[in-house]
Scaffold this motif. Structure first.
Motif, PDB file in Angstrom:
ATOM      1  N   ASP A 193       2.999   8.046   6.335  1.00  0.00           N
ATOM      2  CA  ASP A 193       4.070   8.654   6.249  1.00  0.00           C
ATOM      3  C   ASP A 193       4.516   8.863   7.694  1.00  0.00           C
ATOM      4  OD1 ASP A 193       2.359  10.335   6.458  1.00  0.00           O
ATOM      5  OD2 ASP A 193       2.996  11.897   5.234  1.00  0.00           O
ATOM      6  N   GLY A 194       4.488   8.084   8.530  1.00  0.00           N
ATOM      7  CA  GLY A 194       4.953   8.412   9.901  1.00  0.00           C
ATOM      8  C   GLY A 194       3.538   8.709  10.977  1.00  0.00           C
ATOM      9  N   LEU A 220       0.632  -1.166  -0.036  1.00  0.00           N
ATOM     10  CA  LEU A 220      -0.043  -0.107   0.012  1.00  0.00           C
ATOM     11  C   LEU A 220       1.030   1.101  -0.119  1.00  0.00           C
ATOM     12  CD1 LEU A 220      -2.906   1.200   0.097  1.00  0.00           C
ATOM     13  CD2 LEU A 220      -2.806   1.083   2.566  1.00  0.00           C
ATOM     14  N   GLU A 221       1.801   1.233   0.822  1.00  0.00           N
ATOM     15  CA  GLU A 221       2.846   2.388   0.541  1.00  0.00           C
ATOM     16  C   GLU A 221       3.470   2.593  -0.523  1.00  0.00           C
ATOM     17  OE1 GLU A 221       2.590   0.928   4.907  1.00  0.00           O
ATOM     18  OE2 GLU A 221       3.032  -0.133   2.821  1.00  0.00           O
ATOM     19  N   GLU A 222       3.928   1.503  -1.317  1.00  0.00           N
ATOM     20  CA  GLU A 222       4.387   1.744  -2.647  1.00  0.00           C
ATOM     21  C   GLU A 222       3.423   2.231  -3.684  1.00  0.00           C
ATOM     22  OE1 GLU A 222       7.766  -1.834  -2.519  1.00  0.00           O
ATOM     23  OE2 GLU A 222       5.731  -2.339  -3.255  1.00  0.00           O
ATOM     24  N   ALA A 223       2.034   1.557  -3.383  1.00  0.00           N
ATOM     25  CA  ALA A 223       0.961   2.351  -4.355  1.00  0.00           C
ATOM     26  C   ALA A 223       0.861   3.880  -4.004  1.00  0.00           C
ATOM     27  CB  ALA A 223      -0.188   1.504  -3.977  1.00  0.00           C
ATOM     28  N   ALA A 224       1.083   4.175  -2.807  1.00  0.00           N
ATOM     29  CA  ALA A 224       0.657   5.469  -2.487  1.00  0.00           C
ATOM     30  C   ALA A 224       1.633   6.613  -2.848  1.00  0.00           C
ATOM     31  CB  ALA A 224       0.670   5.565  -0.781  1.00  0.00           C
ATOM     32  N   PHE A 225       2.975   6.153  -2.718  1.00  0.00           N
ATOM     33  CA  PHE A 225       3.946   7.022  -3.126  1.00  0.00           C
ATOM     34  C   PHE A 225       4.862   6.756  -4.227  1.00  0.00           C
ATOM     35  CE2 PHE A 225       3.594   6.696   1.713  1.00  0.00           C
ATOM     36  CZ  PHE A 225       2.852   7.992   1.897  1.00  0.00           C
ATOM     37  N   GLY A 226       4.566   5.636  -4.944  1.00  0.00           N
ATOM     38  CA  GLY A 226       5.225   5.419  -6.146  1.00  0.00           C
ATOM     39  C   GLY A 226       6.436   4.531  -5.774  1.00  0.00           C
ATOM     40  N   ARG A 264      -3.392  13.268   4.323  1.00  0.00           N
ATOM     41  CA  ARG A 264      -2.596  12.013   4.866  1.00  0.00           C
ATOM     42  C   ARG A 264      -3.012  10.507   4.279  1.00  0.00           C
ATOM     43  NH1 ARG A 264       1.373  12.143   9.036  1.00  0.00           N
ATOM     44  NH2 ARG A 264       1.442  14.398   9.611  1.00  0.00           N
ATOM     45  N   GLY A 265      -3.661  10.988   3.239  1.00  0.00           N
ATOM     46  CA  GLY A 265      -4.150   9.652   2.443  1.00  0.00           C
ATOM     47  C   GLY A 265      -3.333   9.357   1.181  1.00  0.00           C
ATOM     48  N   ILE A 266      -3.927   8.747  -0.023  1.00  0.00           N
ATOM     49  CA  ILE A 266      -3.238   8.396  -1.162  1.00  0.00           C
ATOM     50  C   ILE A 266      -3.382   9.705  -2.190  1.00  0.00           C
ATOM     51  CG2 ILE A 266      -3.330   6.916  -3.216  1.00  0.00           C
ATOM     52  CD1 ILE A 266      -2.985   5.208  -0.481  1.00  0.00           C
ATOM     53  N   PRO A 267      -2.106  10.053  -2.811  1.00  0.00           N
ATOM     54  CA  PRO A 267      -2.082  11.268  -3.913  1.00  0.00           C
ATOM     55  C   PRO A 267      -2.819  10.648  -4.968  1.00  0.00           C
ATOM     56  CG  PRO A 267       0.090  10.517  -2.965  1.00  0.00           C
ATOM     57  CD  PRO A 267      -0.616   9.415  -2.398  1.00  0.00           C
ATOM     58  N   THR A 301      -8.314  12.783  25.482  1.00  0.00           N
ATOM     59  CA  THR A 301      -6.799  12.309  25.430  1.00  0.00           C
ATOM     60  C   THR A 301      -6.164  12.918  24.016  1.00  0.00           C
ATOM     61  OG1 THR A 301      -5.061  10.676  25.924  1.00  0.00           O
ATOM     62  CG2 THR A 301      -6.834  10.271  24.371  1.00  0.00           C
ATOM     63  N   GLU A 302      -5.002  12.855  24.179  1.00  0.00           N
ATOM     64  CA  GLU A 302      -4.065  13.218  22.745  1.00  0.00           C
ATOM     65  C   GLU A 302      -3.330  11.790  22.510  1.00  0.00           C
ATOM     66  OE1 GLU A 302      -1.199  16.488  20.839  1.00  0.00           O
ATOM     67  OE2 GLU A 302      -2.549  17.146  22.453  1.00  0.00           O
ATOM     68  N   ILE A 303      -3.357  11.533  21.466  1.00  0.00           N
ATOM     69  CA  ILE A 303      -2.510  10.355  21.008  1.00  0.00           C
ATOM     70  C   ILE A 303      -2.113  10.238  19.843  1.00  0.00           C
ATOM     71  CG2 ILE A 303      -4.642   9.181  20.131  1.00  0.00           C
ATOM     72  CD1 ILE A 303      -3.683   6.621  21.628  1.00  0.00           C
ATOM     73  N   GLU A 304      -0.840   9.322  19.639  1.00  0.00           N
ATOM     74  CA  GLU A 304      -0.347   9.457  18.366  1.00  0.00           C
ATOM     75  C   GLU A 304      -0.817   8.204  17.562  1.00  0.00           C
ATOM     76  OE1 GLU A 304       3.914   9.016  18.829  1.00  0.00           O
ATOM     77  OE2 GLU A 304       4.323  11.195  18.907  1.00  0.00           O
ATOM     78  N   VAL A 305      -1.221   8.569  16.235  1.00  0.00           N
ATOM     79  CA  VAL A 305      -1.654   7.411  15.504  1.00  0.00           C
ATOM     80  C   VAL A 305      -0.931   7.234  14.393  1.00  0.00           C
ATOM     81  CG1 VAL A 305      -4.084   8.020  16.268  1.00  0.00           C
ATOM     82  CG2 VAL A 305      -3.305   8.897  14.306  1.00  0.00           C
ATOM     83  N   PRO A 306      -0.643   5.951  13.911  1.00  0.00           N
ATOM     84  CA  PRO A 306       0.175   5.741  12.655  1.00  0.00           C
ATOM     85  C   PRO A 306      -0.452   6.175  11.338  1.00  0.00           C
ATOM     86  CG  PRO A 306      -0.912   3.837  13.305  1.00  0.00           C
ATOM     87  CD  PRO A 306      -1.321   4.696  14.370  1.00  0.00           C
ATOM     88  N   THR A 307       0.236   6.615  10.578  1.00  0.00           N
ATOM     89  CA  THR A 307      -0.142   7.173   9.252  1.00  0.00           C
ATOM     90  C   THR A 307       0.841   6.598   8.163  1.00  0.00           C
ATOM     91  OG1 THR A 307       1.161   9.087   8.883  1.00  0.00           O
ATOM     92  CG2 THR A 307      -0.800   9.306   9.947  1.00  0.00           C
TER      93      THR A 307
END
Length: 363
Positions: free
Chosen positions: A290-291, A125-131, A312-315, A282-288
Motif C-alpha cells: 500500500d505504498g 496479490l494486491e487484489e487478494a490482499a485488499f479485496g 504491512r502484510g495481508i489482512p 542508511t535510511e531507505i524507502e522500501v515498497p509495500t
C-alpha cells in the motif's frame, strides 16, 4: 425337534375350507414376516407357517398329510424348502395387499436441484490482499426464455397423457397367493408428468431449458489466498420440477508478484543494498503493498538480516488485524568497477588489514 401339527400351526381345525386355510396363512404370514417382525424366532415361525400352508393348500398333499401325518412328508416333497421362501413373499411390501392396502412406487417427479458449476479466476496479490470486485463469465442451464420452462410452443399447452390419464402413474395388478398385488410405477410415456408435449418449443425443442452465457459480479474479500474457493449460492444451473438452482464455485489463483513473496499473511521483500549502505547504515524507502515506507538500516548490517514492518502484510481473512512485511537485506557485490572505485576498495582493503593469504587447515 418334533414338528408341530400343521393345523395347529395355522390355528385352524381339520375341517377348514381352502378359503379359511388361505385367510389363516395370510394373517400369520403378515405377522411373522422377517421384514416386519424383527423379534427372535419370527423367521422360524414364518417358515413354519409357509411349510404348513404349502401342504394344506394342496388337496393331494393335504390328503397325504391327513392319512400319514409328518411321516408321509417324503411322499409330497421337502415341506417348506419346496415352497421357496426366497422367491415368494420375500419382501414385506408384498403383504400390504393382504390387509387391503397396496404396494406402490412413488411416481410423481420430485423437485430436482440444479447442478453446481465451477470456474477459475486469477487475481493479483494486491487484489487478494485488499479485496476486489470481479466479473466472471459462465455458461449455465436456465429455463427457456421463450416457453418459460414449459417445453411447449408459446401459446400452446401440453396435453394430458392418455396412457395414465394425467396421473403420471400406471398400475399393474398381479395375482399372488396373498391376493391381488398392485404395483404402481411411473408412466413410461410422460415420465410421471401426467402431460405430454405435442407442440414443442422451437427454442428448447421441448426440454424447457437452454444454455445461456451470464456475467456475474463477484465480491472477493480481503485476505484470500491462492487456491481459495468461493461459493455463490443459487448461481448454478436452474433446478427442474420447481427445484432450487445449484451453486457456483469459484477457484481463486493468485498471480506471482514481481517484488513480493507471500508467506501465510506475511509479505517477504528482498532489499538490495551496496556495501557502503550495509556498513555505514542508511535510511531507505522500501515498497509495500500500500505504498512506500521508510526503513532505517543500522550500520554494520549483515546480508540476510531481516527487518519487520508491522501491519504491512495481508489482512487476516474473516478476522481482525493483518500480517507484517519482512524485509531481507541482500548485499550486492558490484560486477565491474571504475578505476576510482577500484582504488577506493584497495585502500579500504589495506585499512581493514584483510589477509590475502588463503587459510590453511590445521593438520
Amino acid at each position: 425337534m418334533q414338528k408341530r401339527d400343521y393345523y395347529e400351526v395355522l390355528g385352524i381345525d381339520r375341517n377348514a375350507t381352502g378359503e379359511q386355510i388361505k385367510a389363516a396363512f395370510r394373517k400369520l404370514a403378515f405377522k411373522y414376516h422377517p421384514d416386519r417382525n424383527r423379534d427372535d424366532g419370527a423367521e422360524d415361525k414364518f417358515k413354519e407357517v409357509n411349510e404348513a400352508y404349502e401342504v394344506l393348500s394342496d388337496l393331494e398333499k393335504r390328503d397325504t398329510y391327513d392319512r400319514f401325518g409328518h411321516s408321509g412328508e417324503g411322499l409330497f416333497g421337502r415341506g417348506f424348502e419346496g415352497f421357496g421362501f426366497d422367491g415368494v413373499g420375500s419382501r414385506f411390501e408384498d403383504f400390504y395387499d393382504i390387509m387391503g392396502g397396496r404396494t406402490s412406487t412413488s411416481t410423481r417427479q420430485r423437485p430436482v436441484r440444479g447442478a453446481d458449476l465451477q470456474c477459475g479466476l486469477a487475481i493479483t496479490l494486491e487484489e487478494a490482499a485488499f479485496g476486489v470486485e470481479k466479473e466472471v463469465e459462465i455458461q449455465r442451464t436456465e429455463s427457456c426464455s421463450q416457453c418459460r420452462g414449459t417445453g411447449s410452443r408459446p401459446g400452446s399447452q401440453p396435453d394430458r397423457c392418455g396412457n395414465c390419464n394425467g396421473s403420471g402413474r400406471v398400475t399393474r395388478v398381479q395375482e399372488t397367493i396373498f391376493g391381488r398385488f398392485k404395483n404402481i410405477t411411473t408412466c413410461p410415456r410422460c415420465n410421471g408428468e401426467g402431460r405430454v408435449i405435442t407442440d414443442p418449443c422451437p427454442q428448447c425443442h421441448g426440454t424447457g431449458r437452454e444454455k445461456r452465457r451470464r456475467s456475474i459480479m463477484v465480491n472477493i474479500p480481503a485476505g484470500v489466498g491462492d487456491g481459495s474457493r468461493m461459493r455463490l449460492s443459487g448461481e448454478g444451473d436452474t433446478g427442474m420440477k420447481g427445484g432450487p438452482p445449484g451453486n457456483l464455485y469459484i477457484g481463486l489463483s493468485v498471480r506471482e508478484h514481481e517484488l513480493f513473496v507471500r508467506d501465510d499473511d506475511d509479505i517477504i521483500y528482498e532489499l538490495p543494498v551496496n556495501f557502503a549502505q550495509a556498513a555505514l547504515g542508511t535510511e531507505i524507502e522500501v515498497p509495500t503493498l500500500d505504498g512506500d515506507a521508510n526503513l532505517k538500516i543500522p550500520a554494520g548490517s549483515q546480508a540476510g538480516k531481516v527487518f519487520r514492518l508491522k501491519n504491512r502484510g495481508i489482512p487476516h481473512l474473516h478476522g481482525r488485524g493483518q500480517g507484517d512485511q519482512l524485509v531481507r537485506l541482500r548485499v550486492i557485490t558490484p560486477e565491474s568497477l571504475t578505476k576510482k572505485q577500484r582504488q577506493l576498495f584497495e585502500e579500504l582493503d589495506r585499512e581493514l588489514g584483510t589477509d590475502k593469504k588463503s587459510d590453511k587447515k590445521k593438520k
